[in-house]
Design a protein around this motif. Structure first.
Motif, PDB file in Angstrom:
ATOM      1  N   GLU A  44       0.820  -1.208   0.000  1.00  0.00           N
ATOM      2  CA  GLU A  44       0.000   0.000   0.000  1.00  0.00           C
ATOM      3  C   GLU A  44       0.858   1.265   0.000  1.00  0.00           C
ATOM      4  O   GLU A  44       1.989   1.273   0.517  1.00  0.00           O
ATOM      5  CB  GLU A  44      -0.949  -0.008   1.203  1.00  0.00           C
ATOM      6  CG  GLU A  44      -1.942  -1.166   1.155  1.00  0.00           C
ATOM      7  CD  GLU A  44      -2.971  -1.128   2.273  1.00  0.00           C
ATOM      8  OE1 GLU A  44      -2.986  -0.137   3.040  1.00  0.00           O
ATOM      9  OE2 GLU A  44      -3.759  -2.080   2.389  1.00  0.00           O
TER      10      GLU A  44
ATOM     11  N   GLN B 289       0.829   4.130   1.572  1.00  0.00           N
ATOM     12  CA  GLN B 289       1.255   4.792   2.802  1.00  0.00           C
ATOM     13  C   GLN B 289       2.325   3.995   3.550  1.00  0.00           C
ATOM     14  O   GLN B 289       2.868   4.476   4.555  1.00  0.00           O
ATOM     15  CB  GLN B 289       0.049   5.056   3.713  1.00  0.00           C
ATOM     16  CG  GLN B 289      -0.461   3.849   4.490  1.00  0.00           C
ATOM     17  CD  GLN B 289      -1.337   2.925   3.661  1.00  0.00           C
ATOM     18  OE1 GLN B 289      -1.502   3.112   2.471  1.00  0.00           O
ATOM     19  NE2 GLN B 289      -1.905   1.927   4.297  1.00  0.00           N
TER      20      GLN B 289
ATOM     21  N   TYR C 214       6.001   8.361   4.882  1.00  0.00           N
ATOM     22  CA  TYR C 214       4.753   8.510   5.634  1.00  0.00           C
ATOM     23  C   TYR C 214       5.020   8.500   7.136  1.00  0.00           C
ATOM     24  O   TYR C 214       4.382   9.240   7.893  1.00  0.00           O
ATOM     25  CB  TYR C 214       3.783   7.391   5.261  1.00  0.00           C
ATOM     26  CG  TYR C 214       2.529   7.356   6.095  1.00  0.00           C
ATOM     27  CD1 TYR C 214       1.579   8.370   5.987  1.00  0.00           C
ATOM     28  CD2 TYR C 214       2.283   6.323   6.988  1.00  0.00           C
ATOM     29  CE1 TYR C 214       0.419   8.342   6.752  1.00  0.00           C
ATOM     30  CE2 TYR C 214       1.124   6.279   7.755  1.00  0.00           C
ATOM     31  CZ  TYR C 214       0.198   7.301   7.633  1.00  0.00           C
ATOM     32  OH  TYR C 214      -0.940   7.274   8.398  1.00  0.00           O
TER      33      TYR C 214
ATOM     34  N   SER D 181       3.631  13.899   2.611  1.00  0.00           N
ATOM     35  CA  SER D 181       2.411  13.623   1.860  1.00  0.00           C
ATOM     36  C   SER D 181       2.708  12.830   0.586  1.00  0.00           C
ATOM     37  O   SER D 181       3.678  13.115  -0.124  1.00  0.00           O
ATOM     38  CB  SER D 181       1.712  14.931   1.491  1.00  0.00           C
ATOM     39  OG  SER D 181       0.583  14.675   0.670  1.00  0.00           O
ATOM     40  N   ALA D 182       1.848  11.857   0.288  1.00  0.00           N
ATOM     41  CA  ALA D 182       1.980  11.089  -0.962  1.00  0.00           C
ATOM     42  C   ALA D 182       1.568  11.911  -2.170  1.00  0.00           C
ATOM     43  O   ALA D 182       1.948  11.594  -3.303  1.00  0.00           O
ATOM     44  CB  ALA D 182       1.125   9.833  -0.893  1.00  0.00           C
ATOM     45  N   THR D 183       0.775  12.942  -1.939  1.00  0.00           N
ATOM     46  CA  THR D 183       0.286  13.755  -3.047  1.00  0.00           C
ATOM     47  C   THR D 183       0.877  15.159  -2.987  1.00  0.00           C
ATOM     48  O   THR D 183       1.309  15.607  -1.919  1.00  0.00           O
ATOM     49  CB  THR D 183      -1.260  13.846  -3.020  1.00  0.00           C
ATOM     50  OG1 THR D 183      -1.690  14.482  -1.828  1.00  0.00           O
ATOM     51  CG2 THR D 183      -1.874  12.470  -3.104  1.00  0.00           C
TER      52      THR D 183
ATOM     53  N   ASN E 153      -5.053  13.028   3.112  1.00  0.00           N
ATOM     54  CA  ASN E 153      -3.993  12.296   3.809  1.00  0.00           C
ATOM     55  C   ASN E 153      -3.602  11.089   2.960  1.00  0.00           C
ATOM     56  O   ASN E 153      -4.201  10.821   1.912  1.00  0.00           O
ATOM     57  CB  ASN E 153      -4.431  11.861   5.222  1.00  0.00           C
ATOM     58  CG  ASN E 153      -5.677  10.992   5.228  1.00  0.00           C
ATOM     59  OD1 ASN E 153      -5.831  10.089   4.392  1.00  0.00           O
ATOM     60  ND2 ASN E 153      -6.590  11.272   6.160  1.00  0.00           N
ATOM     61  N   ASN E 154      -2.589  10.349   3.408  1.00  0.00           N
ATOM     62  CA  ASN E 154      -2.050   9.258   2.600  1.00  0.00           C
ATOM     63  C   ASN E 154      -2.952   8.028   2.567  1.00  0.00           C
ATOM     64  O   ASN E 154      -2.902   7.245   1.623  1.00  0.00           O
ATOM     65  CB  ASN E 154      -0.657   8.878   3.113  1.00  0.00           C
ATOM     66  CG  ASN E 154       0.360   9.984   2.864  1.00  0.00           C
ATOM     67  OD1 ASN E 154       0.018  11.052   2.358  1.00  0.00           O
ATOM     68  ND2 ASN E 154       1.606   9.734   3.199  1.00  0.00           N
ATOM     69  N   MET E 155      -3.769   7.851   3.601  1.00  0.00           N
ATOM     70  CA  MET E 155      -4.710   6.741   3.581  1.00  0.00           C
ATOM     71  C   MET E 155      -5.747   6.946   2.475  1.00  0.00           C
ATOM     72  O   MET E 155      -6.125   6.010   1.770  1.00  0.00           O
ATOM     73  CB  MET E 155      -5.387   6.592   4.944  1.00  0.00           C
ATOM     74  CG  MET E 155      -4.431   6.347   6.099  1.00  0.00           C
ATOM     75  SD  MET E 155      -3.501   4.813   5.931  1.00  0.00           S
ATOM     76  CE  MET E 155      -4.787   3.614   6.265  1.00  0.00           C
TER      77      MET E 155
ATOM     78  N   GLU F 115      -4.199   6.202  -0.901  1.00  0.00           N
ATOM     79  CA  GLU F 115      -4.212   4.768  -1.192  1.00  0.00           C
ATOM     80  C   GLU F 115      -5.596   4.317  -1.657  1.00  0.00           C
ATOM     81  O   GLU F 115      -5.726   3.615  -2.669  1.00  0.00           O
ATOM     82  CB  GLU F 115      -3.776   3.986   0.052  1.00  0.00           C
ATOM     83  CG  GLU F 115      -4.137   2.507   0.065  1.00  0.00           C
ATOM     84  CD  GLU F 115      -3.476   1.691  -1.019  1.00  0.00           C
ATOM     85  OE1 GLU F 115      -4.068   0.676  -1.442  1.00  0.00           O
ATOM     86  OE2 GLU F 115      -2.374   2.065  -1.483  1.00  0.00           O
TER      87      GLU F 115
ATOM     88  N   TYR G 213       4.964  11.136  -3.957  1.00  0.00           N
ATOM     89  CA  TYR G 213       5.795  11.633  -2.853  1.00  0.00           C
ATOM     90  C   TYR G 213       6.859  12.642  -3.312  1.00  0.00           C
ATOM     91  O   TYR G 213       8.050  12.485  -3.031  1.00  0.00           O
ATOM     92  CB  TYR G 213       6.482  10.474  -2.126  1.00  0.00           C
ATOM     93  CG  TYR G 213       5.587   9.729  -1.167  1.00  0.00           C
ATOM     94  CD1 TYR G 213       5.337  10.204   0.115  1.00  0.00           C
ATOM     95  CD2 TYR G 213       4.986   8.528  -1.544  1.00  0.00           C
ATOM     96  CE1 TYR G 213       4.505   9.522   0.994  1.00  0.00           C
ATOM     97  CE2 TYR G 213       4.144   7.823  -0.673  1.00  0.00           C
ATOM     98  CZ  TYR G 213       3.909   8.334   0.597  1.00  0.00           C
ATOM     99  OH  TYR G 213       3.100   7.647   1.463  1.00  0.00           O
TER     100      TYR G 213
ATOM    101  N   VAL H  66       1.638   0.718  11.053  1.00  0.00           N
ATOM    102  CA  VAL H  66       1.389   0.911   9.626  1.00  0.00           C
ATOM    103  C   VAL H  66       1.509  -0.387   8.830  1.00  0.00           C
ATOM    104  O   VAL H  66       0.740  -0.626   7.896  1.00  0.00           O
ATOM    105  CB  VAL H  66       2.370   1.969   9.061  1.00  0.00           C
ATOM    106  CG1 VAL H  66       2.327   2.021   7.536  1.00  0.00           C
ATOM    107  CG2 VAL H  66       2.051   3.343   9.639  1.00  0.00           C
TER     108      VAL H  66
END
Length: 363
Positions: free
Chosen positions: A134, A136, A141, A146-148, A166-168, A171, A190, A339
Protein backbone atom coordinates in the motif's frame (compact mmCIF):
# COMPACT_ATOMS: atom_id res chain seq x y z
CA UNK A 1 28.40 9.34 -8.35
CA UNK A 2 28.84 6.24 -10.47
CA UNK A 3 27.23 4.85 -13.60
CA UNK A 4 24.80 1.97 -13.86
CA UNK A 5 25.13 -0.21 -16.96
CA UNK A 6 23.90 -3.59 -18.12
CA UNK A 7 25.89 -5.75 -15.69
CA UNK A 8 24.76 -3.67 -12.72
CA UNK A 9 21.14 -3.90 -13.90
CA UNK A 10 21.34 -7.70 -14.12
CA UNK A 11 22.54 -7.84 -10.52
CA UNK A 12 20.08 -5.24 -9.26
CA UNK A 13 17.19 -7.22 -10.77
CA UNK A 14 18.12 -10.27 -8.68
CA UNK A 15 18.64 -8.29 -5.49
CA UNK A 16 15.44 -6.31 -6.00
CA UNK A 17 13.40 -9.49 -6.40
CA UNK A 18 14.93 -10.86 -3.20
CA UNK A 19 14.32 -7.74 -1.09
CA UNK A 20 10.90 -7.37 -2.73
CA UNK A 21 9.61 -10.28 -0.60
CA UNK A 22 7.70 -11.73 -3.52
CA UNK A 23 6.18 -8.44 -4.75
CA UNK A 24 7.11 -5.16 -6.37
CA UNK A 25 6.27 -6.32 -9.89
CA UNK A 26 7.88 -8.82 -12.25
CA UNK A 27 11.69 -8.37 -12.03
CA UNK A 28 12.14 -9.75 -15.55
CA UNK A 29 9.92 -7.06 -17.05
CA UNK A 30 11.67 -4.36 -15.04
CA UNK A 31 15.07 -5.64 -16.09
CA UNK A 32 14.15 -5.65 -19.79
CA UNK A 33 12.87 -2.08 -19.55
CA UNK A 34 16.05 -0.88 -17.85
CA UNK A 35 18.36 -2.78 -20.23
CA UNK A 36 16.57 -1.36 -23.27
CA UNK A 37 16.76 2.16 -21.85
CA UNK A 38 20.52 1.84 -21.28
CA UNK A 39 20.91 0.44 -24.79
CA UNK A 40 19.05 3.43 -26.24
CA UNK A 41 20.23 6.27 -24.00
CA UNK A 42 23.44 5.13 -22.28
CA UNK A 43 24.43 4.42 -18.65
CA UNK A 44 22.48 5.90 -15.75
CA UNK A 45 23.98 8.19 -13.13
CA UNK A 46 23.54 6.86 -9.59
CA UNK A 47 23.92 9.45 -6.84
CA UNK A 48 24.72 8.72 -3.22
CA UNK A 49 22.43 10.46 -0.76
CA UNK A 50 25.04 13.04 0.25
CA UNK A 51 25.32 14.26 -3.36
CA UNK A 52 21.71 15.49 -3.35
CA UNK A 53 21.22 19.24 -2.72
CA UNK A 54 18.85 19.98 0.18
CA UNK A 55 16.60 22.15 -1.99
CA UNK A 56 16.49 19.81 -5.01
CA UNK A 57 13.09 18.45 -6.11
CA UNK A 58 13.00 14.65 -5.99
CA UNK A 59 10.09 12.65 -7.42
CA UNK A 60 10.01 8.86 -6.93
CA UNK A 61 8.49 6.73 -9.68
CA UNK A 62 6.73 3.38 -9.32
CA UNK A 63 4.20 0.85 -10.56
CA UNK A 64 0.97 0.37 -8.61
CA UNK A 65 -1.28 -2.66 -8.92
CA UNK A 66 -1.35 -6.45 -8.71
CA UNK A 67 1.85 -8.19 -9.89
CA UNK A 68 -0.28 -10.90 -11.51
CA UNK A 69 -1.74 -8.29 -13.87
CA UNK A 70 1.69 -7.21 -15.11
CA UNK A 71 2.37 -10.70 -16.45
CA UNK A 72 -0.11 -9.93 -19.24
CA UNK A 73 -0.30 -6.11 -19.13
CA UNK A 74 3.31 -5.22 -19.80
CA UNK A 75 4.13 -1.48 -19.57
CA UNK A 76 5.60 0.18 -22.65
CA UNK A 77 7.57 2.85 -20.77
CA UNK A 78 5.51 5.77 -21.97
CA UNK A 79 3.25 5.57 -18.91
CA UNK A 80 6.07 6.43 -16.51
CA UNK A 81 7.28 9.30 -18.70
CA UNK A 82 3.76 10.72 -18.94
CA UNK A 83 3.27 10.57 -15.16
CA UNK A 84 6.62 12.26 -14.57
CA UNK A 85 6.01 15.04 -17.08
CA UNK A 86 2.53 15.71 -15.68
CA UNK A 87 4.02 16.04 -12.19
CA UNK A 88 6.67 18.46 -13.45
CA UNK A 89 4.04 20.60 -15.18
CA UNK A 90 1.84 20.68 -12.10
CA UNK A 91 4.65 21.63 -9.71
CA UNK A 92 6.14 24.15 -12.16
CA UNK A 93 9.70 23.25 -11.17
CA UNK A 94 12.52 21.22 -12.68
CA UNK A 95 12.89 17.76 -11.18
CA UNK A 96 16.46 17.05 -10.10
CA UNK A 97 16.28 13.25 -9.82
CA UNK A 98 14.05 10.24 -9.35
CA UNK A 99 14.37 7.22 -7.04
CA UNK A 100 12.61 3.93 -6.25
CA UNK A 101 9.69 4.03 -3.84
CA UNK A 102 10.43 0.44 -2.77
CA UNK A 103 12.82 -2.45 -3.28
CA UNK A 104 10.97 -4.72 -5.69
CA UNK A 105 11.25 -6.28 -9.12
CA UNK A 106 9.88 -3.66 -11.47
CA UNK A 107 9.82 -0.91 -8.86
CA UNK A 108 13.57 -0.90 -8.35
CA UNK A 109 14.22 -0.93 -12.09
CA UNK A 110 11.47 1.34 -13.42
CA UNK A 111 13.18 4.49 -12.06
CA UNK A 112 16.40 3.42 -13.83
CA UNK A 113 14.61 3.08 -17.17
CA UNK A 114 12.82 6.40 -16.65
CA UNK A 115 16.03 8.19 -15.64
CA UNK A 116 17.86 6.93 -18.73
CA UNK A 117 15.09 8.17 -21.02
CA UNK A 118 14.91 11.60 -19.37
CA UNK A 119 18.65 12.07 -18.74
CA UNK A 120 18.17 12.34 -14.97
CA UNK A 121 20.15 10.76 -12.14
CA UNK A 122 18.74 8.16 -9.74
CA UNK A 123 19.29 8.40 -5.99
CA UNK A 124 20.66 5.35 -4.20
CA UNK A 125 17.80 5.16 -1.69
CA UNK A 126 14.17 4.10 -1.39
CA UNK A 127 11.19 4.40 0.94
CA UNK A 128 10.86 0.85 2.27
CA UNK A 129 14.03 -1.25 2.11
CA UNK A 130 11.66 -3.99 0.88
CA UNK A 131 8.26 -4.00 -0.87
CA UNK A 132 4.86 -3.34 0.70
CA UNK A 133 1.42 -3.43 -0.95
CA UNK A 134 0.00 0.00 0.00
CA UNK A 135 1.04 3.57 -0.79
CA UNK A 136 1.25 4.79 2.80
CA UNK A 137 3.62 1.97 3.76
CA UNK A 138 6.77 4.02 3.24
CA UNK A 139 9.25 5.62 5.61
CA UNK A 140 8.24 9.01 4.18
CA UNK A 141 4.75 8.51 5.63
CA UNK A 142 6.27 7.63 9.01
CA UNK A 143 7.87 11.11 8.92
CA UNK A 144 4.70 12.91 7.86
CA UNK A 145 5.46 13.41 4.14
CA UNK A 146 2.41 13.62 1.86
CA UNK A 147 1.98 11.09 -0.96
CA UNK A 148 0.29 13.75 -3.05
CA UNK A 149 0.28 15.49 -5.43
CA UNK A 150 0.43 12.17 -7.28
CA UNK A 151 -0.04 11.28 -10.93
CA UNK A 152 -1.33 7.92 -12.21
CA UNK A 153 -0.83 7.04 -15.89
CA UNK A 154 -1.94 4.04 -17.91
CA UNK A 155 -1.03 2.54 -21.29
CA UNK A 156 -4.12 4.10 -22.93
CA UNK A 157 -2.89 7.65 -22.30
CA UNK A 158 -5.04 8.46 -19.27
CA UNK A 159 -3.46 10.66 -16.60
CA UNK A 160 -5.01 11.25 -13.19
CA UNK A 161 -3.72 13.91 -10.78
CA UNK A 162 -4.64 13.39 -7.12
CA UNK A 163 -4.49 15.74 -4.18
CA UNK A 164 -5.83 14.05 -1.05
CA UNK A 165 -6.34 15.04 2.58
CA UNK A 166 -3.99 12.30 3.81
CA UNK A 167 -2.05 9.26 2.60
CA UNK A 168 -4.71 6.74 3.58
CA UNK A 169 -7.15 8.50 1.25
CA UNK A 170 -4.45 8.56 -1.43
CA UNK A 171 -4.21 4.77 -1.19
CA UNK A 172 -7.99 4.27 -1.28
CA UNK A 173 -8.66 6.55 -4.24
CA UNK A 174 -5.59 5.50 -6.22
CA UNK A 175 -6.36 1.80 -5.66
CA UNK A 176 -9.90 2.24 -7.01
CA UNK A 177 -8.57 4.18 -10.00
CA UNK A 178 -5.93 1.52 -10.66
CA UNK A 179 -8.58 -1.18 -10.84
CA UNK A 180 -10.60 0.88 -13.33
CA UNK A 181 -7.44 1.61 -15.37
CA UNK A 182 -6.76 -2.08 -15.91
CA UNK A 183 -5.20 -3.32 -12.67
CA UNK A 184 -1.80 -1.63 -12.94
CA UNK A 185 -0.61 1.94 -13.51
CA UNK A 186 2.59 3.97 -13.30
CA UNK A 187 2.98 6.63 -10.63
CA UNK A 188 4.84 9.80 -9.84
CA UNK A 189 4.44 10.13 -6.09
CA UNK A 190 5.79 11.63 -2.85
CA UNK A 191 7.46 14.72 -4.35
CA UNK A 192 9.89 16.12 -1.76
CA UNK A 193 13.08 18.09 -1.37
CA UNK A 194 16.53 16.62 -0.96
CA UNK A 195 16.65 17.39 2.76
CA UNK A 196 13.53 15.29 3.34
CA UNK A 197 14.92 12.42 1.30
CA UNK A 198 18.10 12.41 3.38
CA UNK A 199 16.08 12.31 6.60
CA UNK A 200 13.39 9.82 5.67
CA UNK A 201 14.69 7.45 2.99
CA UNK A 202 16.48 4.15 3.47
CA UNK A 203 19.95 4.75 2.09
CA UNK A 204 22.12 2.68 -0.31
CA UNK A 205 19.32 0.31 -1.32
CA UNK A 206 20.30 -0.03 -4.99
CA UNK A 207 23.88 -0.73 -3.98
CA UNK A 208 22.66 -3.45 -1.62
CA UNK A 209 20.47 -4.97 -4.34
CA UNK A 210 23.42 -5.01 -6.72
CA UNK A 211 25.61 -6.64 -4.07
CA UNK A 212 22.98 -9.33 -3.40
CA UNK A 213 22.67 -10.14 -7.10
CA UNK A 214 26.42 -10.29 -7.55
CA UNK A 215 26.78 -12.48 -4.45
CA UNK A 216 24.27 -15.04 -5.77
CA UNK A 217 25.85 -15.11 -9.22
CA UNK A 218 29.44 -15.43 -7.96
CA UNK A 219 28.52 -18.09 -5.39
CA UNK A 220 27.03 -20.23 -8.15
CA UNK A 221 30.17 -19.74 -10.26
CA UNK A 222 32.28 -21.01 -7.32
CA UNK A 223 29.88 -23.94 -6.71
CA UNK A 224 29.08 -22.55 -3.27
CA UNK A 225 25.66 -22.32 -1.63
CA UNK A 226 24.24 -18.95 -2.79
CA UNK A 227 21.57 -19.00 -0.08
CA UNK A 228 24.15 -19.17 2.70
CA UNK A 229 26.03 -16.25 1.17
CA UNK A 230 22.82 -14.20 0.97
CA UNK A 231 22.01 -14.93 4.62
CA UNK A 232 25.45 -13.67 5.65
CA UNK A 233 25.01 -10.49 3.61
CA UNK A 234 21.50 -9.67 4.89
CA UNK A 235 21.73 -10.98 8.48
CA UNK A 236 18.99 -13.39 7.44
CA UNK A 237 17.88 -16.80 8.68
CA UNK A 238 16.80 -19.98 6.93
CA UNK A 239 13.19 -20.62 8.02
CA UNK A 240 12.01 -23.62 6.02
CA UNK A 241 12.86 -25.91 3.10
CA UNK A 242 10.44 -27.94 1.04
CA UNK A 243 8.31 -28.09 -2.07
CA UNK A 244 5.12 -26.22 -2.89
CA UNK A 245 2.14 -28.56 -2.61
CA UNK A 246 -0.69 -26.04 -2.87
CA UNK A 247 -1.10 -22.46 -4.02
CA UNK A 248 -4.32 -20.48 -3.56
CA UNK A 249 -3.96 -17.16 -5.34
CA UNK A 250 -6.48 -14.62 -6.63
CA UNK A 251 -6.44 -11.02 -7.78
CA UNK A 252 -8.80 -9.13 -5.50
CA UNK A 253 -9.30 -5.43 -4.70
CA UNK A 254 -6.23 -4.57 -6.78
CA UNK A 255 -3.92 -7.02 -4.98
CA UNK A 256 -2.61 -10.51 -5.59
CA UNK A 257 -3.74 -12.30 -2.43
CA UNK A 258 -3.29 -15.88 -1.36
CA UNK A 259 -1.61 -18.63 0.63
CA UNK A 260 1.05 -21.12 -0.39
CA UNK A 261 1.60 -24.45 1.37
CA UNK A 262 5.10 -25.89 1.43
CA UNK A 263 5.72 -29.51 2.46
CA UNK A 264 8.95 -29.86 4.41
CA UNK A 265 11.99 -31.88 3.33
CA UNK A 266 15.26 -32.83 5.05
CA UNK A 267 15.38 -31.13 8.48
CA UNK A 268 11.79 -29.92 7.98
CA UNK A 269 10.26 -33.24 7.00
CA UNK A 270 6.90 -34.05 8.61
CA UNK A 271 6.12 -30.31 8.85
CA UNK A 272 4.38 -27.76 6.63
CA UNK A 273 4.97 -24.04 6.12
CA UNK A 274 2.11 -21.70 5.23
CA UNK A 275 2.97 -18.47 3.42
CA UNK A 276 0.35 -15.71 3.44
CA UNK A 277 0.78 -12.92 0.92
CA UNK A 278 -0.83 -9.72 -0.38
CA UNK A 279 1.45 -8.93 -3.32
CA UNK A 280 4.28 -9.50 -0.80
CA UNK A 281 4.83 -12.32 1.70
CA UNK A 282 3.49 -11.10 5.04
CA UNK A 283 3.45 -14.14 7.32
CA UNK A 284 5.27 -17.47 7.40
CA UNK A 285 4.06 -20.02 9.91
CA UNK A 286 3.70 -23.71 10.64
CA UNK A 287 0.79 -25.31 12.48
CA UNK A 288 2.60 -24.72 15.75
CA UNK A 289 4.55 -21.49 15.47
CA UNK A 290 5.17 -18.22 13.66
CA UNK A 291 8.40 -18.26 11.65
CA UNK A 292 8.44 -14.61 10.55
CA UNK A 293 5.96 -11.78 10.09
CA UNK A 294 5.75 -8.37 8.50
CA UNK A 295 7.41 -5.85 8.66
CA UNK A 296 10.40 -8.24 8.70
CA UNK A 297 11.17 -9.65 5.26
CA UNK A 298 10.06 -13.10 4.03
CA UNK A 299 11.48 -14.32 0.72
CA UNK A 300 11.25 -17.60 -1.19
CA UNK A 301 14.37 -18.79 -3.02
CA UNK A 302 14.83 -21.64 -5.47
CA UNK A 303 16.61 -24.32 -3.44
CA UNK A 304 19.00 -25.19 -6.30
CA UNK A 305 19.88 -21.80 -7.78
CA UNK A 306 19.23 -19.41 -4.89
CA UNK A 307 17.20 -17.19 -7.23
CA UNK A 308 14.17 -15.42 -5.70
CA UNK A 309 10.67 -16.58 -6.61
CA UNK A 310 7.91 -13.95 -6.72
CA UNK A 311 4.39 -14.55 -5.42
CA UNK A 312 3.07 -14.82 -8.98
CA UNK A 313 5.96 -17.16 -9.84
CA UNK A 314 5.22 -19.68 -7.08
CA UNK A 315 4.07 -22.93 -8.68
CA UNK A 316 3.07 -26.40 -7.55
CA UNK A 317 6.12 -28.62 -7.15
CA UNK A 318 8.64 -25.79 -6.83
CA UNK A 319 11.49 -26.77 -4.49
CA UNK A 320 12.35 -23.80 -2.38
CA UNK A 321 13.89 -22.34 0.75
CA UNK A 322 12.04 -19.72 2.79
CA UNK A 323 14.28 -17.14 4.43
CA UNK A 324 13.63 -14.27 6.81
CA UNK A 325 15.54 -10.99 7.10
CA UNK A 326 15.23 -8.21 9.69
CA UNK A 327 13.48 -5.04 8.53
CA UNK A 328 15.08 -1.63 8.70
CA UNK A 329 14.81 -0.23 12.26
CA UNK A 330 12.36 2.42 11.01
CA UNK A 331 9.77 -0.35 10.58
CA UNK A 332 10.27 -1.73 14.07
CA UNK A 333 9.12 1.48 15.74
CA UNK A 334 5.58 1.63 17.19
CA UNK A 335 4.36 3.65 14.20
CA UNK A 336 6.10 1.37 11.74
CA UNK A 337 4.43 -1.69 13.28
CA UNK A 338 1.07 0.11 13.33
CA UNK A 339 1.39 0.91 9.63
CA UNK A 340 2.75 -2.42 8.36
CA UNK A 341 2.66 -4.94 11.22
CA UNK A 342 0.68 -8.20 11.18
CA UNK A 343 -2.43 -6.77 12.84
CA UNK A 344 -2.82 -4.16 10.09
CA UNK A 345 -3.26 -7.01 7.61
CA UNK A 346 -5.75 -8.86 9.82
CA UNK A 347 -3.47 -11.43 11.42
CA UNK A 348 -4.28 -11.97 15.09
CA UNK A 349 -0.75 -11.72 16.45
CA UNK A 350 1.71 -9.12 17.67
CA UNK A 351 4.95 -8.47 15.83
CA UNK A 352 7.94 -10.34 17.21
CA UNK A 353 11.37 -9.55 15.71
CA UNK A 354 12.78 -12.32 13.55
CA UNK A 355 15.85 -12.84 15.71
CA UNK A 356 13.68 -13.37 18.79
CA UNK A 357 11.60 -15.99 16.97
CA UNK A 358 14.78 -17.74 15.80
CA UNK A 359 16.39 -17.66 19.25
CA UNK A 360 13.20 -19.02 20.79
CA UNK A 361 13.27 -21.92 18.33
CA UNK A 362 16.93 -22.68 19.06
CA UNK A 363 16.36 -22.54 22.80
Amino acid sequence: MRFIGKEEIENIAIGAALLGTGGGGDPYIGKLMALQAVEDYGPIRLLSIDEVPDDALIVPSAMMGAPTVMVEKIPNGEEAVAAFKAMKEYLGKEIFATMPIEAGGVNSLLPLALAARLGLPVIDADGMGRAFPELQMVTFYLDGVSATPMVLSDEKGNNLLLNTINNMWAERIARTATIEMGGSVMLSIYPMDGKTVKRSAIHHILTLEEKIGRTIREAKERNEDPIEEVLKLTNGHRLFKGKVTDINRKTEEGFAKGTATIEGVEDYKEDECFLHFQNEHLLAETKDKVLCSTPDLITVLDSDTGMPITTEGLKYGARCVVIGMPANPKWRTPKGIEVAGPRYFGYDLDFTPLEDLVNKEWN
